[in-house]
Scaffold this motif. Structure first.
Motif, PDB file in Angstrom:
ATOM      1  N   MET A   1      45.318  56.225  39.534  1.00  0.00           N
ATOM      2  CA  MET A   1      44.185  55.344  39.397  1.00  0.00           C
ATOM      3  C   MET A   1      42.962  56.194  39.081  1.00  0.00           C
ATOM      4  O   MET A   1      42.680  57.158  39.758  1.00  0.00           O
ATOM      5  CB  MET A   1      44.016  54.594  40.713  1.00  0.00           C
ATOM      6  CG  MET A   1      43.189  53.397  40.605  1.00  0.00           C
ATOM      7  SD  MET A   1      43.960  51.778  40.418  1.00  0.00           S
ATOM      8  CE  MET A   1      45.639  51.919  40.804  1.00  0.00           C
ATOM      9  N   LYS A   2      42.231  55.821  38.077  1.00  0.00           N
ATOM     10  CA  LYS A   2      41.103  56.631  37.648  1.00  0.00           C
ATOM     11  C   LYS A   2      39.762  56.130  38.151  1.00  0.00           C
ATOM     12  O   LYS A   2      38.749  56.764  37.958  1.00  0.00           O
ATOM     13  CB  LYS A   2      41.086  56.705  36.130  1.00  0.00           C
ATOM     14  CG  LYS A   2      42.311  57.387  35.602  1.00  0.00           C
ATOM     15  CD  LYS A   2      42.202  57.629  34.135  1.00  0.00           C
ATOM     16  CE  LYS A   2      43.497  58.134  33.666  1.00  0.00           C
ATOM     17  NZ  LYS A   2      43.912  59.096  33.066  1.00  0.00           N
ATOM     18  N   HIS A   3      39.759  54.953  38.799  1.00  0.00           N
ATOM     19  CA  HIS A   3      38.497  54.427  39.311  1.00  0.00           C
ATOM     20  C   HIS A   3      38.758  53.589  40.560  1.00  0.00           C
ATOM     21  O   HIS A   3      39.889  53.228  40.840  1.00  0.00           O
ATOM     22  CB  HIS A   3      37.797  53.582  38.250  1.00  0.00           C
ATOM     23  CG  HIS A   3      38.492  52.289  37.972  1.00  0.00           C
ATOM     24  ND1 HIS A   3      39.639  52.198  37.220  1.00  0.00           N
ATOM     25  CD2 HIS A   3      38.217  51.030  38.378  1.00  0.00           C
ATOM     26  CE1 HIS A   3      40.023  50.939  37.169  1.00  0.00           C
ATOM     27  NE2 HIS A   3      39.188  50.207  37.866  1.00  0.00           N
ATOM     28  N   ILE A   4      37.683  53.300  41.265  1.00  0.00           N
ATOM     29  CA  ILE A   4      37.796  52.421  42.418  1.00  0.00           C
ATOM     30  C   ILE A   4      36.946  51.181  42.167  1.00  0.00           C
ATOM     31  O   ILE A   4      36.002  51.213  41.370  1.00  0.00           O
ATOM     32  CB  ILE A   4      37.367  53.107  43.732  1.00  0.00           C
ATOM     33  CG1 ILE A   4      35.878  53.444  43.715  1.00  0.00           C
ATOM     34  CG2 ILE A   4      38.201  54.324  44.008  1.00  0.00           C
ATOM     35  CD1 ILE A   4      35.344  53.879  45.065  1.00  0.00           C
ATOM     36  N   GLU A   5      37.315  50.121  42.829  1.00  0.00           N
ATOM     37  CA  GLU A   5      36.524  48.904  42.782  1.00  0.00           C
ATOM     38  C   GLU A   5      35.813  48.763  44.124  1.00  0.00           C
ATOM     39  O   GLU A   5      36.393  49.042  45.174  1.00  0.00           O
ATOM     40  CB  GLU A   5      37.399  47.668  42.531  1.00  0.00           C
ATOM     41  CG  GLU A   5      38.105  47.661  41.190  1.00  0.00           C
ATOM     42  CD  GLU A   5      37.173  47.486  39.992  1.00  0.00           C
ATOM     43  OE1 GLU A   5      35.975  47.144  40.179  1.00  0.00           O
ATOM     44  OE2 GLU A   5      37.637  47.698  38.868  1.00  0.00           O
ATOM     45  N   THR A   6      34.576  48.349  44.072  1.00  0.00           N
ATOM     46  CA  THR A   6      33.784  48.078  45.268  1.00  0.00           C
ATOM     47  C   THR A   6      33.339  46.623  45.195  1.00  0.00           C
ATOM     48  O   THR A   6      33.538  45.947  44.174  1.00  0.00           O
ATOM     49  CB  THR A   6      32.540  48.982  45.324  1.00  0.00           C
ATOM     50  OG1 THR A   6      31.685  48.652  44.217  1.00  0.00           O
ATOM     51  CG2 THR A   6      32.915  50.460  45.279  1.00  0.00           C
ATOM     52  N   LYS A   7      32.692  46.144  46.239  1.00  0.00           N
ATOM     53  CA  LYS A   7      32.181  44.770  46.199  1.00  0.00           C
ATOM     54  C   LYS A   7      31.211  44.618  45.036  1.00  0.00           C
ATOM     55  O   LYS A   7      31.253  43.630  44.304  1.00  0.00           O
ATOM     56  CB  LYS A   7      31.530  44.390  47.517  1.00  0.00           C
ATOM     57  CG  LYS A   7      31.098  42.923  47.524  1.00  0.00           C
ATOM     58  CD  LYS A   7      30.701  42.433  48.892  1.00  0.00           C
ATOM     59  CE  LYS A   7      29.329  42.892  49.249  1.00  0.00           C
ATOM     60  NZ  LYS A   7      28.786  42.193  50.432  1.00  0.00           N
ATOM     61  N   THR A   8      30.372  45.602  44.835  1.00  0.00           N
ATOM     62  CA  THR A   8      29.379  45.548  43.752  1.00  0.00           C
ATOM     63  C   THR A   8      30.053  45.457  42.390  1.00  0.00           C
ATOM     64  O   THR A   8      29.655  44.642  41.549  1.00  0.00           O
ATOM     65  CB  THR A   8      28.456  46.779  43.811  1.00  0.00           C
ATOM     66  OG1 THR A   8      27.808  46.794  45.090  1.00  0.00           O
ATOM     67  CG2 THR A   8      27.418  46.762  42.705  1.00  0.00           C
ATOM     68  N   THR A   9      31.077  46.285  42.161  1.00  0.00           N
ATOM     69  CA  THR A   9      31.738  46.247  40.850  1.00  0.00           C
ATOM     70  C   THR A   9      32.538  44.961  40.677  1.00  0.00           C
ATOM     71  O   THR A   9      32.575  44.401  39.572  1.00  0.00           O
ATOM     72  CB  THR A   9      32.646  47.469  40.620  1.00  0.00           C
ATOM     73  OG1 THR A   9      33.709  47.480  41.585  1.00  0.00           O
ATOM     74  CG2 THR A   9      31.860  48.763  40.684  1.00  0.00           C
ATOM     75  N   LEU A  10      33.147  44.475  41.754  1.00  0.00           N
ATOM     76  CA  LEU A  10      33.902  43.218  41.651  1.00  0.00           C
ATOM     77  C   LEU A  10      32.968  42.044  41.341  1.00  0.00           C
ATOM     78  O   LEU A  10      33.293  41.203  40.494  1.00  0.00           O
ATOM     79  CB  LEU A  10      34.687  42.951  42.933  1.00  0.00           C
ATOM     80  CG  LEU A  10      35.875  43.878  43.187  1.00  0.00           C
ATOM     81  CD1 LEU A  10      36.450  43.634  44.582  1.00  0.00           C
ATOM     82  CD2 LEU A  10      36.954  43.712  42.133  1.00  0.00           C
ATOM     83  N   ALA A  12      30.159  42.216  39.769  1.00  0.00           N
ATOM     84  CA  ALA A  12      29.767  42.382  38.363  1.00  0.00           C
ATOM     85  C   ALA A  12      30.863  41.890  37.420  1.00  0.00           C
ATOM     86  O   ALA A  12      30.580  41.191  36.443  1.00  0.00           O
ATOM     87  CB  ALA A  12      29.430  43.842  38.081  1.00  0.00           C
ATOM     88  N   HIS A  13      32.119  42.217  37.711  1.00  0.00           N
ATOM     89  CA  HIS A  13      33.239  41.754  36.870  1.00  0.00           C
ATOM     90  C   HIS A  13      33.335  40.230  36.888  1.00  0.00           C
ATOM     91  O   HIS A  13      33.554  39.600  35.839  1.00  0.00           O
ATOM     92  CB  HIS A  13      34.560  42.340  37.350  1.00  0.00           C
ATOM     93  CG  HIS A  13      34.690  43.828  37.214  1.00  0.00           C
ATOM     94  ND1 HIS A  13      34.287  44.532  36.109  1.00  0.00           N
ATOM     95  CD2 HIS A  13      35.202  44.748  38.070  1.00  0.00           C
ATOM     96  CE1 HIS A  13      34.535  45.813  36.273  1.00  0.00           C
ATOM     97  NE2 HIS A  13      35.088  45.972  37.467  1.00  0.00           N
ATOM     98  N   LEU A  14      33.188  39.639  38.071  1.00  0.00           N
ATOM     99  CA  LEU A  14      33.267  38.183  38.184  1.00  0.00           C
ATOM    100  C   LEU A  14      32.144  37.518  37.408  1.00  0.00           C
ATOM    101  O   LEU A  14      32.357  36.530  36.696  1.00  0.00           O
ATOM    102  CB  LEU A  14      33.236  37.770  39.658  1.00  0.00           C
ATOM    103  CG  LEU A  14      34.474  38.167  40.474  1.00  0.00           C
ATOM    104  CD1 LEU A  14      34.198  38.055  41.975  1.00  0.00           C
ATOM    105  CD2 LEU A  14      35.677  37.325  40.084  1.00  0.00           C
ATOM    106  N   GLN A  15      30.941  38.066  37.507  1.00  0.00           N
ATOM    107  CA  GLN A  15      29.802  37.518  36.768  1.00  0.00           C
ATOM    108  C   GLN A  15      29.995  37.689  35.263  1.00  0.00           C
ATOM    109  O   GLN A  15      29.682  36.783  34.482  1.00  0.00           O
ATOM    110  CB  GLN A  15      28.504  38.163  37.233  1.00  0.00           C
ATOM    111  CG  GLN A  15      28.123  37.740  38.633  1.00  0.00           C
ATOM    112  CD  GLN A  15      26.947  38.514  39.202  1.00  0.00           C
ATOM    113  OE1 GLN A  15      26.619  39.610  38.749  1.00  0.00           O
ATOM    114  NE2 GLN A  15      26.312  37.937  40.219  1.00  0.00           N
TER     115      GLN A  15
END
Length: 87
Positions: A1-10, A12-15
């Motif tokens: 895995m080359k990256h992690i997801e955080t609440k902030t990134t999730l 942003a993806h949802l938006q």
């Protein structure tokens, strides 16, 4: 895995996917398909809640072995000696 997801990134993806405050969502996903999520399922739920806000609605299936009787498991079957007597 080359990256992690955080609440902030999730969030942003949802938006970016067009989900907004007040939306109603039916969510069905596999945590492993999201990548490595810092905080696990709790973070995913918090991101969904933050994205739709207090007026939004989140519906999701919650399959869990913790909510079923191992005596009925078939794939694979669970040995009788592993069944717990307490609920």
């Amino acid at each position: 895995m080359k990256h992690i997801e955080t609440k902030t990134t999730l969030v942003a993806h949802l938006q970016e996917a067009g989900i907004r405050q007040g939306d109603a969502l039916f969510v069905h996903t596999s945590l492993s398909k999201l990548g490595w999520v810092c905080g696990g399922p709790q973070t995913v739920i918090e991101a969904l809640q933050e994205t739709v806000g207090p007026d939004g609605l989140i519906m999701m299936a919650t399959q869990s072995g913790d909510n079923s009787n191992p005596a009925e498991w078939e794939a694979p079957p669970v040995p009788v000696e592993w069944w717990r007597d307490d609920p």
